[in-house]
Write a protein that holds these residues in place. Structure first.
Motif, mmCIF file in Angstrom:
data_model
loop_
_atom_site.group_PDB
_atom_site.id
_atom_site.type_symbol
_atom_site.label_atom_id
_atom_site.label_comp_id
_atom_site.label_asym_id
_atom_site.label_seq_id
_atom_site.Cartn_x
_atom_site.Cartn_y
_atom_site.Cartn_z
ATOM 1 N N LEU A 1 0.820 -1.217 0.000
ATOM 2 C CA LEU A 1 0.000 0.000 0.000
ATOM 3 C C LEU A 1 0.851 1.263 0.000
ATOM 4 C CD1 LEU A 1 -2.968 -0.423 2.519
ATOM 5 C CD2 LEU A 1 -3.097 -0.147 0.055
ATOM 6 N N SER A 2 1.937 1.231 0.743
ATOM 7 C CA SER A 2 2.729 2.455 0.921
ATOM 8 C C SER A 2 3.953 2.530 0.021
ATOM 9 C CB SER A 2 3.140 2.599 2.385
ATOM 10 O OG SER A 2 3.836 1.464 2.834
ATOM 11 N N ALA A 3 4.203 1.515 -0.787
ATOM 12 C CA ALA A 3 5.429 1.447 -1.596
ATOM 13 C C ALA A 3 5.577 2.592 -2.585
ATOM 14 C CB ALA A 3 5.482 0.115 -2.347
ATOM 15 N N ILE A 4 4.482 3.140 -3.074
ATOM 16 C CA ILE A 4 4.569 4.174 -4.117
ATOM 17 C C ILE A 4 4.662 5.589 -3.558
ATOM 18 C CG2 ILE A 4 3.408 2.788 -5.855
ATOM 19 C CD1 ILE A 4 0.834 4.329 -5.239
ATOM 20 N N TYR A 5 4.682 5.720 -2.240
ATOM 21 C CA TYR A 5 4.670 7.038 -1.620
ATOM 22 C C TYR A 5 6.021 7.385 -1.003
ATOM 23 C CZ TYR A 5 -0.346 6.582 -2.131
ATOM 24 O OH TYR A 5 -1.602 6.413 -2.646
ATOM 25 N N LEU A 6 6.280 8.676 -0.921
ATOM 26 C CA LEU A 6 7.461 9.181 -0.226
ATOM 27 C C LEU A 6 7.016 9.909 1.035
ATOM 28 C CD1 LEU A 6 9.601 10.510 -3.216
ATOM 29 C CD2 LEU A 6 9.811 8.332 -1.996
ATOM 30 N N LEU A 7 7.967 10.221 1.883
ATOM 31 C CA LEU A 7 7.683 10.805 3.191
ATOM 32 C C LEU A 7 6.836 12.078 3.112
ATOM 33 C CD1 LEU A 7 8.197 10.074 6.065
ATOM 34 C CD2 LEU A 7 10.329 11.343 5.998
ATOM 35 N N ARG A 8 7.050 12.887 2.101
ATOM 36 C CA ARG A 8 6.289 14.141 1.981
ATOM 37 C C ARG A 8 4.802 13.881 1.703
ATOM 38 N NH1 ARG A 8 9.406 14.228 -2.990
ATOM 39 N NH2 ARG A 8 8.003 13.886 -4.742
ATOM 40 N N GLU A 9 4.449 12.664 1.325
ATOM 41 C CA GLU A 9 3.056 12.307 1.030
ATOM 42 C C GLU A 9 2.414 11.540 2.185
ATOM 43 O OE1 GLU A 9 3.601 11.631 -3.739
ATOM 44 O OE2 GLU A 9 4.513 10.186 -2.365
ATOM 45 N N TRP A 10 2.911 11.743 3.387
ATOM 46 C CA TRP A 10 2.475 10.979 4.549
ATOM 47 C C TRP A 10 0.983 11.109 4.828
ATOM 48 C CZ3 TRP A 10 0.292 13.247 8.815
ATOM 49 C CH2 TRP A 10 0.451 14.622 8.949
ATOM 50 N N LYS A 11 0.382 12.261 4.525
ATOM 51 C CA LYS A 11 -1.059 12.439 4.783
ATOM 52 C C LYS A 11 -1.884 11.503 3.906
ATOM 53 C CE LYS A 11 -0.746 17.256 6.225
ATOM 54 N NZ LYS A 11 -1.083 18.633 5.899
ATOM 55 N N LYS A 12 -1.485 11.355 2.650
ATOM 56 C CA LYS A 12 -2.192 10.452 1.729
ATOM 57 C C LYS A 12 -2.127 9.023 2.241
ATOM 58 C CE LYS A 12 -1.080 13.226 -2.343
ATOM 59 N NZ LYS A 12 -0.311 13.265 -3.596
ATOM 60 N N VAL A 13 -0.955 8.634 2.718
ATOM 61 C CA VAL A 13 -0.779 7.266 3.209
ATOM 62 C C VAL A 13 -1.562 7.045 4.492
ATOM 63 C CG1 VAL A 13 0.902 5.517 3.890
ATOM 64 C CG2 VAL A 13 1.478 7.145 2.120
ATOM 65 N N LEU A 14 -1.608 8.036 5.349
ATOM 66 C CA LEU A 14 -2.374 7.917 6.589
ATOM 67 C C LEU A 14 -3.852 7.676 6.284
ATOM 68 C CD1 LEU A 14 -2.300 7.995 9.668
ATOM 69 C CD2 LEU A 14 -2.661 10.448 9.543
ATOM 70 N N VAL A 15 -4.393 8.409 5.318
ATOM 71 C CA VAL A 15 -5.792 8.206 4.916
ATOM 72 C C VAL A 15 -5.963 6.813 4.303
ATOM 73 C CG1 VAL A 15 -7.648 9.020 3.415
ATOM 74 C CG2 VAL A 15 -6.231 10.672 4.630
ATOM 75 N N LEU A 16 -5.000 6.391 3.509
ATOM 76 C CA LEU A 16 -5.046 5.079 2.865
ATOM 77 C C LEU A 16 -5.069 3.951 3.899
ATOM 78 C CD1 LEU A 16 -4.875 3.937 -0.067
ATOM 79 C CD2 LEU A 16 -2.411 3.803 0.284
ATOM 80 N N VAL A 17 -4.172 4.031 4.874
ATOM 81 C CA VAL A 17 -4.106 3.010 5.916
ATOM 82 C C VAL A 17 -5.370 3.042 6.777
ATOM 83 C CG1 VAL A 17 -2.834 2.300 7.987
ATOM 84 C CG2 VAL A 17 -1.605 2.891 5.918
ATOM 85 N N THR A 18 -5.914 4.230 7.005
ATOM 86 C CA THR A 18 -7.158 4.345 7.774
ATOM 87 C C THR A 18 -8.320 3.715 7.008
ATOM 88 O OG1 THR A 18 -6.328 6.321 8.878
ATOM 89 C CG2 THR A 18 -8.707 5.963 8.937
ATOM 90 N N ALA A 19 -8.351 3.878 5.685
ATOM 91 C CA ALA A 19 -9.388 3.216 4.876
ATOM 92 C C ALA A 19 -9.277 1.703 5.034
ATOM 93 C CB ALA A 19 -9.257 3.616 3.408
ATOM 94 N N PHE A 20 -8.070 1.196 5.031
ATOM 95 C CA PHE A 20 -7.833 -0.234 5.241
ATOM 96 C C PHE A 20 -8.338 -0.657 6.618
ATOM 97 C CE2 PHE A 20 -4.800 -3.604 6.640
ATOM 98 C CZ PHE A 20 -5.213 -4.603 5.777
ATOM 99 N N THR A 21 -8.034 0.151 7.632
ATOM 100 C CA THR A 21 -8.472 -0.150 8.996
ATOM 101 C C THR A 21 -9.990 -0.157 9.102
ATOM 102 O OG1 THR A 21 -6.456 0.793 9.936
ATOM 103 C CG2 THR A 21 -8.340 0.599 11.408
ATOM 104 N N ILE A 22 -10.634 0.794 8.458
ATOM 105 C CA ILE A 22 -12.108 0.830 8.476
ATOM 106 C C ILE A 22 -12.664 -0.457 7.865
ATOM 107 C CG2 ILE A 22 -14.148 1.964 7.477
ATOM 108 C CD1 ILE A 22 -12.538 4.628 7.804
ATOM 109 N N GLY A 23 -12.094 -0.853 6.729
ATOM 110 C CA GLY A 23 -12.549 -2.091 6.084
ATOM 111 C C GLY A 23 -12.396 -3.300 6.984
ATOM 112 N N HIS A 24 -11.206 -3.470 7.561
ATOM 113 C CA HIS A 24 -11.043 -4.674 8.378
ATOM 114 C C HIS A 24 -11.783 -4.570 9.697
ATOM 115 C CE1 HIS A 24 -7.919 -3.387 11.214
ATOM 116 N NE2 HIS A 24 -7.149 -3.020 10.236
ATOM 117 N N SER A 25 -12.057 -3.361 10.178
ATOM 118 C CA SER A 25 -12.849 -3.208 11.410
ATOM 119 C C SER A 25 -14.275 -3.703 11.206
ATOM 120 C CB SER A 25 -12.879 -1.742 11.843
ATOM 121 O OG SER A 25 -11.595 -1.291 12.152
ATOM 122 N N VAL A 26 -14.831 -3.415 10.038
ATOM 123 C CA VAL A 26 -16.210 -3.829 9.733
ATOM 124 C C VAL A 26 -16.325 -5.353 9.733
ATOM 125 C CG1 VAL A 26 -17.975 -3.873 7.918
ATOM 126 C CG2 VAL A 26 -16.821 -1.732 8.490
#
Length: 193
Positions: A28-53
């Motif tokens: 999930l995070s392989a295509i991102y660099l450190l300056r794009e951390w907000k995008k990755v945080l939202v991405l990982v949170t979307a994953f968390t929401i999915g597995h939480s359900v």
């Protein structure tokens, strides 16, 4: 008590024996660099929401899917994510809505993978809301640790090591794809036997 489940959540995601979840977060995070951390945080949170359900639905015995099927589908999600990274033409991630959709949908599948572990921890406990919340927050924390490590390493390699971003993405995503593909083959064997 909830702190115990928080700790179990982050320890579970960071456990090398369950490296399939680590591989997925890396993909999930392989295509991102450190300056794009907000995008990755939202991405990982979307994953968390999915597995939480699905984790909640499974723990409540609303959804029951054979473990062998889940053990097959989890590496398939990793392969799809890594392959989409490999096939990406642009240097920087563009279509974030698609990535969020992947993360959310694949999170649904991965949640089923966590469910047996959490069910065994909860036993016959009547109130699962607080333990479930604690466990999911722990998983999110563990995922953020993985993402931070991947992004830090990526930053060092791309910015300090002067490796092209596309080349690094190809290397990392191909490695993850190769490992996950072997897991898919094992999953097929597990469903046949």
């Amino acid at each position: 008590m909830e702190l115990m489940y928080f700790e179990l959540g982050w320890q579970h995601i960071l456990n090398w024996e369950g490296y399939d979840h680590i591989l997925f977060v890396i993909a999930l995070s392989a295509i991102y660099l450190l300056r794009e951390w907000k995008k990755v945080l939202v991405l990982v949170t979307a994953f968390t929401i999915g597995h939480s359900v699905t984790l909640a639905l499974s723990v409540l015995h609303i959804v029951k899917i054979p473990a062998a099927l889940i053990e097959f589908l989890i590496p398939v999600t990793i392969c799809i994510t890594a392959l989409s990274n490999i096939l990406r033409r642009d240097r920087e991630p563009q279509n974030l809505q698609l990535n969020y959709g992947y993360a959310l949908f694949f999170g649904l599948i991965h949640g089923l993978g966590f469910s047996n572990y959490l069910k065994s921890l909860l036993g016959s406990q009547a109130n699962i809301v607080k333990p479930l919340l604690g466990f999911n927050l722990g998983l999110e924390f563990g995922q953020i640790i993985i993402v931070a490590a991947v992004m830090l390493i990526s930053g060092l390699i791309v910015q300090i090591g002067h490796v092209k971003r596309r080349d690094w993405n190809m290397f990392l995503s191909s490695a993850v794809f190769g490992i996950a593909f072997l897991m898919v083959i094992e999953g097929i064997r597990g469903m046949i036997i």
